[in-house]
Every structure is written in structure tokens, then in C-alpha cells.
Scaffold this active site. Structure first.
Site, short mmCIF file in Angstrom:
data_model
loop_
_atom_site.label_atom_id
_atom_site.label_comp_id
_atom_site.label_asym_id
_atom_site.label_seq_id
_atom_site.Cartn_x
_atom_site.Cartn_y
_atom_site.Cartn_z
N CYS A 133 0.83 -1.20 0.00
CA CYS A 133 0.00 0.00 0.00
C CYS A 133 0.87 1.26 0.00
O CYS A 133 1.98 1.25 0.50
CB CYS A 133 -0.88 0.04 1.23
N ARG B 283 5.13 0.43 -6.07
CA ARG B 283 5.07 -0.39 -4.87
C ARG B 283 4.14 -1.58 -5.05
O ARG B 283 4.17 -2.52 -4.25
CB ARG B 283 4.58 0.45 -3.68
N TRP C 105 -3.03 -2.63 -1.51
CA TRP C 105 -2.58 -3.97 -1.92
C TRP C 105 -3.27 -4.92 -0.95
O TRP C 105 -2.94 -4.95 0.23
CB TRP C 105 -1.06 -4.05 -1.81
N ASN D 288 -1.92 2.05 5.98
CA ASN D 288 -1.01 0.99 5.51
C ASN D 288 -0.73 0.08 6.69
O ASN D 288 -0.58 0.57 7.81
CB ASN D 288 0.34 1.57 5.08
N GLY D 289 -0.52 -1.20 6.43
CA GLY D 289 -0.18 -2.12 7.51
C GLY D 289 -1.33 -3.07 7.78
O GLY D 289 -2.26 -3.20 6.97
N GLU E 235 20.35 -15.83 -7.30
CA GLU E 235 19.86 -14.50 -7.63
C GLU E 235 19.36 -14.46 -9.09
O GLU E 235 18.32 -13.88 -9.38
CB GLU E 235 20.96 -13.47 -7.36
N LYS F 261 15.52 -13.57 -10.23
CA LYS F 261 15.22 -12.50 -11.18
C LYS F 261 14.34 -13.02 -12.31
O LYS F 261 13.35 -12.41 -12.69
CB LYS F 261 16.53 -11.99 -11.75
N GLU G 213 10.67 -13.83 -11.10
CA GLU G 213 9.78 -12.75 -10.70
C GLU G 213 9.32 -11.87 -11.85
O GLU G 213 8.21 -11.37 -11.82
CB GLU G 213 10.34 -11.92 -9.53
N HIS H 177 21.97 -35.59 -7.88
CA HIS H 177 21.32 -36.23 -6.73
C HIS H 177 19.80 -36.10 -6.81
O HIS H 177 19.12 -36.23 -5.81
CB HIS H 177 21.85 -35.64 -5.42
N LYS I 143 7.15 -3.72 -4.26
CA LYS I 143 8.55 -3.31 -4.08
C LYS I 143 8.97 -3.45 -2.63
O LYS I 143 10.07 -3.86 -2.32
CB LYS I 143 8.71 -1.86 -4.54
#
Ligand code: M6R
Length: 613
Positions: A2, A27, A74, A100-101, A488, A492, A495, A511, A608
Site C-alpha cells: 500500500c 510499490r 494492496w 497501511n499495515g 539470484e 530475477k 519474478e 542427486h 517493491k
């Protein structure tokens, strides 16, 4: 996650609010809304979907009020819908709130308020807030200037969880109240006007002067003034901070996407991270650190705690700290660390890495480590962010704002910063030969140029991406430090391209996972550590035999005819090689996403800054 924007001043509020929301779009959100106070009433206009949809709401352009609140939501409690979008009003329409939260005890509070006759029209946790404020406001018999402040403070005392709240009231048309606990919020100061935002870039084009509101503080904003109070309603003095970033630093600078811009900013971001920390003659220097040999020698364990890409930077850091400082170092995912009762005491040093400095799990992990007596050091990109305010020590990457959801320059600058930190510790501890540290410092200084060089492969990487973008699965393989980069690279790709991928230690493939390798699958090999290259080649050979296409990132001379594509990157000390070898992987994920026609900067389901657990 949010986003919040607010304005109180002399200009029409609605364009400022919508403009601010547009700047917070990165965001991640699913609905948006604004609330403007005018002619003795609060007009709330909101809808599901993009901020730009707000322009289609009848009457939005006619709003002339000069005080207002705004929000991008969000979804956490309740589906994305117009009813659940913010702002939310109390039953009487006297108060409007954006939040927010998460209010963890909202069910109990709903029950409390329902018993008192209040009704609820959304599925959100937020709707309890304006109604609680209404309840306390009308319980208060004293009708003085502080009545609204008292009501908000009392309501907050009932809330459990995290929140950044903005509130306006039709009874107080020249005042706005904001509160914060474990959720980001800044106040921008202008001339006869004040701004609020959950993030600095959203209001950077209006002002460069900011107040950073701390947890459990309440701010009362009028057009002329901003006053701060603690939760006992005692006044708190605040320093106005000036932010150096220009508004254009947060724009795309002619690049198609923020992500591409940020990938190309890496040489410069690394230069900024190095700054004056590596003086030509003399030891590494951190303005804000004063670790003694005695203290560093007493550490028996370092924990590095973070999430996502920041955690991957921590994996590279572990290698450096163990090799250079000879201190046992463990890396943990913040959401695991906080619940697994880690063994921590005053001899533990805990490093918390977070680009935003607002990741809920990382903040909670930090608080836990502090409560167990550990020394805490935050590594962040955002000055004044929550994590840096909680930690005993903070150091900054200075990489500039990172807007794209997929983190790129934050990763490389975090790794550079931990490298300098590890050298700094090693110099104090005298745990590594002077000459080795001296060489390593030269290598760090050479990184901007080497990253620049790695960026030159962009076109060849795009060509290969065009060949494989339709695939469903990929593997990323490496050994040692290359395995951390594989993780990493794989994150990337997942996502932003929505292609399933797995990162494996190359030697582990046989294995189990090699059973998935079949004709056509793409395997990305990272082969930079001279000591391990031959071993990794044998593992890659195994997938070639099973029909895989191979995309190799290396700094060694390898036979070109053996692999489908080799991307050569400059050689560097293996401890630092992820900073260079990650660049082709970032570009690879970027081009695949572009070929698939996806929204590179705002991938689905992601935000974000993950400010809820
Ligand atoms: O702001 P933080 O560094 O704490 O964020 C941590 C992760 O959420 C973040 O790195 C995430 O994994 C990125 N989207 C990866 O590109």
C-alpha cells in the site's frame, strides 16, 4: 504494498494526491482512492484498478478542497474492490482514514464497535479505525483543540499490529493527523503547505525538506505547521532533514523501464557505495562505525538476516566475512529467523540487509536480535528507514532510489558494501595479510569499470533471450560463490518472466534434479571461480548430453563450440565475482520478460516493499 499520500495547503489537493499516487505505483497495488475535504464534507472517490482510473470518476476533477488523503491498496483483508479501497469513513461520515499495515486485532475491535451500534461496510481491517476515532471523539467531554488528537491517540492505543494512518475530519477542516507504527511514513514541508507520503520519491518534486516520523509518534499538520507528539501526547522536537535526491533521479531517464535504467546505473551506484570508504593510503573508513579490535575479537558468530535479493547479497557476504575475518557467519531468511529461536547473545553481531529498510520480517528479526542482546547493524539504501532507526549501527549503500520491483543495483551495491565492511573488520582484527587486503581494495575500486564492461554483452544476451523466452523451466547452476549468483539469477527470472526456474549447486544436480533435464530445457551455468570451473564444466556436460541448451557466464577461456552461448565477463577476485557475473543474469531476465511482453517494472503479485508479514 500500500501507498499513502496526503496534502494540506493552499492548492487544489486532488491533482497533487493523484500525482503522488502515480509515483507510488511501483510499490504494487490493486485499487486506489482519494478523500478531499471541502464545503464541510469529505468526498471519497475510489475504485479497483489503476490510479489513472480515478480520472474516470464523475466529479473528481471538480473537487476544489485544499486538504486531502490518498491511498493505493494492496489487498490483505478482503478482495480488491471499490468497497475495500481506501479511504474509509466512520459511520457518521465525520472522519476519513487511509491506512497501511495490518490491524491484527481488528476482529475484536469490530466486535467491540458492533456492540456499540457501529456498522461495517467493507471486509477491511482498516474500517475499525475511523469508527474507533469517532467513538473516542464523542466520549470526550472536553471540546478543545486537542480533542481530535486525543481521540486518534486513544484509538491507536487499541490497535495491535502495524500502521501508518492519515486522518481528516470534517469538524477540523484545517488539520490532518498522521500516526505511524512499524509502517513507513514521511512528512514533506513546504511553504504554507505540507505533504505526506509513505515514500520520499512520491513528493520529491514538491519539496526536498522532510520530517521522519518515528514509531508511535503522532503528527498534527496544519497549513503552516507540523507538530509531533509521543503516545503520552507530550510534544516531541523534530529536525527537518534535507534530501539530496533530485526528482529526476527517480524518473526513467530515457530508458524503456526502470529496471533497465537501474541495471545500467550499477557502475555509478557502486562508485557511490564505495564513496570515501576506501582511502588510497590508510585503512577502510566508515563514518558511522567505531568497532574496536577488542569488540570484534569477542564476536563468536555473525548472522546475516534479510529477504529475497538482499538475502542473496548476504550469502556472498558470508563468504567474505568467513574468509577475511575468520568469523563463523550464518545467513538466514528473516521470516524464518524471527520464529526459530536462534542462538544469539551479546557475542553475536547481526547484520540486517534491506534495500527499502521497511521489510516487515527483517525489522521484526532485528527487534528480536536486539532483545536477545546482540549488536545490530543495518545495511540499507534508504536513509532514515525503519530498520536503520532500530539498529545500533547503520550503513548505507547510497545506490539512489530503486523503483523497479526486481532489485538489481541494490544487490550489487549491497555486496560491495559488505565487501568493504569485511575488509574493514579484517583490518581491525588483523585477520588477513595486509597485502591481500590491499589487493582486494584495488579490486573493489576496479568494479565500476568491470560492471560497465559486463553491460556491453547486452545485445548478445538479448539474442539468446529471443531464442528461449517461450520455455517453461530453466536451471541455474554454479559452485561456491557462483551458486549464490545462480540463486539470484533464478529469482530475477522467476519474478519478472514467470518462467519456473531452479538454482542448484552444480554438484548436487545428479542427486535428483537432473531427472527433470530433457531436450530443449535451458541451463544457465555460472563459471567464474578458476578452482571450480573444471568441476562445473563436467556438470554442464551432463546436461548437454541430455539435450539441454546452455547459456554460460564465465571469466575464463572456454571452448566456444561446446555451449550454445558464452558471455564473457571481466575477471575479478572470486570473492567479488558475483558483482560482475550477476549483470548478464539481470539482463537475461529483463530481455525474456520484454520478449514475453510483460510489465517488467511491476510484475504480478509482487510489491517493491513488503511491509506486511
Ligand atoms: O527492501 P528489501 O531489500 O528488504 O526487500 C527484500 C526483498 O523483498 C526483495 O529483495 C525482493 O526479493 C526483490 N523483489 C527481488 O528482486
Amino acid at each position: 504494498m500500500c501507498g499513502i499520500v496526503g496534502y494540506i495547503g493552499t492548492q487544489k489537493a486532488s491533482p497533487i494526491l493523484i500525482n503522488g499516487l502515480l509515483r507510488l505505483e511501483y510499490r504494487g497495488y490493486d485499487s486506489a482512492g482519494i478523500g478531499v475535504l471541502e464545503n464541510g464534507a469529505i468526498s471519497v472517490m475510489k475504485d479497483k484498478g489503476r490510479v489513472n482510473n480515478l480520472y474516470n470518476i464523475d466529479g473528481i476533477n471538480d473537487l476544489s478542497g485544499t486538504i486531502g488523503i490518498a491511498h493505493t491498496r494492496w489487498a490483505t483483508h478482503g478482495v480488491p474492490s471499490k468497497e475495500n479501497a481506501h479511504p474509509h469513513k466512520d459511520n457518521s461520515g465525520e472522519f476519513a482514514v487511509v491506512h497501511n499495515g495490518i490491524i491484527e486485532n481488528y476482529n475484536d475491535l469490530r466486535k467491540f464497535l458492533t456492540d456499540k451500534g457501529y456498522n461495517f461496510y467493507s471486509q477491511t481491517d482498516t474500517e475499525v479505525i475511523p469508527n474507533l476515532v469517532h467513538y473516542y471523539y464523542h466520549q470526550d467531554e472536553k471540546d478543545d483543540e486537542q480533542r481530535l488528537l486525543r481521540a486518534v491517540n486513544n484509538a491507536c492505543k487499541d490497535l495491535k499490529g502495524s500502521y501508518a494512518i492519515e486522518l481528516i475530519s470534517k469538524e477540523h477542516p484545517d488539520m490532518m493527523i498522521v500516526v505511524r507504527k512499524d509502517s513507513p511514513l514521511v512528512i514533506g514541508k513546504g511553504y504554507k503547505e505540507n505533504y505526506i507520503s509513505s515514500d520520499i520519491p512520491a513528493i520529491l518534486s514538491f519539496t526536498k525538506d522532510f520530517y521522519l516520523i518515528d514509531d508511535n509518534e503522532i503528527a498534527v499538520l496544519t497549513r503552516e505547521n507540523v507538530e509531533f507528539y509521543n503516545d503520552n501526547l507530550e510534544k516531541v522536537d523534530k529536525k527537518l532533514e534535507s534530501i539530496e535526491w533530485s526528482a529526476t533521479a527517480a524518473e526513467k531517464d530515457g530508458y524503456e523501464d526502470y529496471m533497465l535504467k537501474e541495471i545500467y546505473e550499477q557502475p555509478n551506484a557502486i562508485r557511490e557505495t564505495i564513496g570515501s570508504r576506501l582511502p588510497e593510503d590508510g585503512p577502510c573508513y566508515f563514518e558511522d562505525l567505531d568497532f574496536s579490535k577488542e569488540y570484534l575479537s569477542s564476536i563468536n558468530k555473525i548472522y546475516i538476516v534479510a529477504c529475497g535479493t538482499a538475502m542473496h547479497a548476504g550469502l556472498v557476504g558470508k563468504n567474505m566475512l568467513e574468509k577475511l575475518c575468520k568469523i563463523n557467519t550464518e545467513v538466514d531468511i528473516a521470516s524464518e529467523f524471527r520464529y526459530r529461536d536462534p542462538i544469539i547473545n551479546e557475542k553475536t553481531l547481526c547484520l540486517f540487509i534491506s534495500q527499502s529498510g521497511e521489510t516487515a520480517d527483517t525489522i521484526a528479526a532485528l527487534k528480536l536480535a536486539k532483545s536477545k542482546g546482540a549488536k545490530t547493524l543495518a545495511i540499507s539504501n534508504v536513509i532514515g528507514s525503519s530498520i536503520t532507526r532500530e539498529a545500533d549501527y547503520s550503513i548505507y549503500t547510497h545506490a539512489g532510489p530503486e523503483i523497479a520491483v526486481a532489485s538489481t543495483k541494490a544487490y550489487t551495491s549491497q555486496v560491495v558494501l559488505i565487501a568493504i565492511l569485511a575488509i574493514y573488520f579484517a583490518e581491525i582484527l588483523e585477520s588477513e595479510h595486509y597485502a591481500i587486503l590491499k589487493d582486494l581494495k584495488q579490486e573493489v575500486l576496479s568494479l565500476p569499470a568491470k560492471v560497465e564492461n559486463a553491460l556491453k554483452s547486452n545485445k548478445r544476451i538479448q539474442d539468446f533471450a529471443r531464442k528461449v523466452y517461450n520455455e517453461k523451466d530453466m536451471f541455474f547452476l554454479g559452485r561456491g560463490v557462483d551458486q549464490t549468483v545462480a540463486l539470484e539469477g533464478s529469482l530475477k527470472l522467476k519474478e519478472i518472466s514467470y518462467i519456473h526456474s531452479e538454482a542448484y549447486a552444480a554438484g548436487e544436480l545428479k542427486h535428483g534434479p537432473i531427472a527433470l533435464v530433457e531436450k530443449g530445457i535451458t541451463v544457465v551455468g555460472i563459471l567464474t571461480d578458476p578452482k571450480l570451473v573444471e568441476k562445473s564444466i563436467s556438470n554442464i556436460q551432463e546436461v548437454i548430453t541430455r539435450g539441454a541448451k546452455t547459456f554460460i557466464i564465465t571469466n575464463q577461456e572456454l571452448p566456444a563450440d561446446k555451449f550454445d552461448m558464452i558471455i564473457k565477463v571481466p575477471e575479478v577476485n572470486p570473492l567479488l565475482s558475483p558483482i560482475v557475473s550477476v549483470v548478464p543474469l539481470q539482463l537475461f531476465a529483463y530481455h525474456i520478460s520484454k520478449e514475453k511482453g510483460l510489465d517488467v517494472d511491476k510484475p504480478r503479485n509482487l510489491a517493491k516493499s513488503v511491509t506486511v508479514e
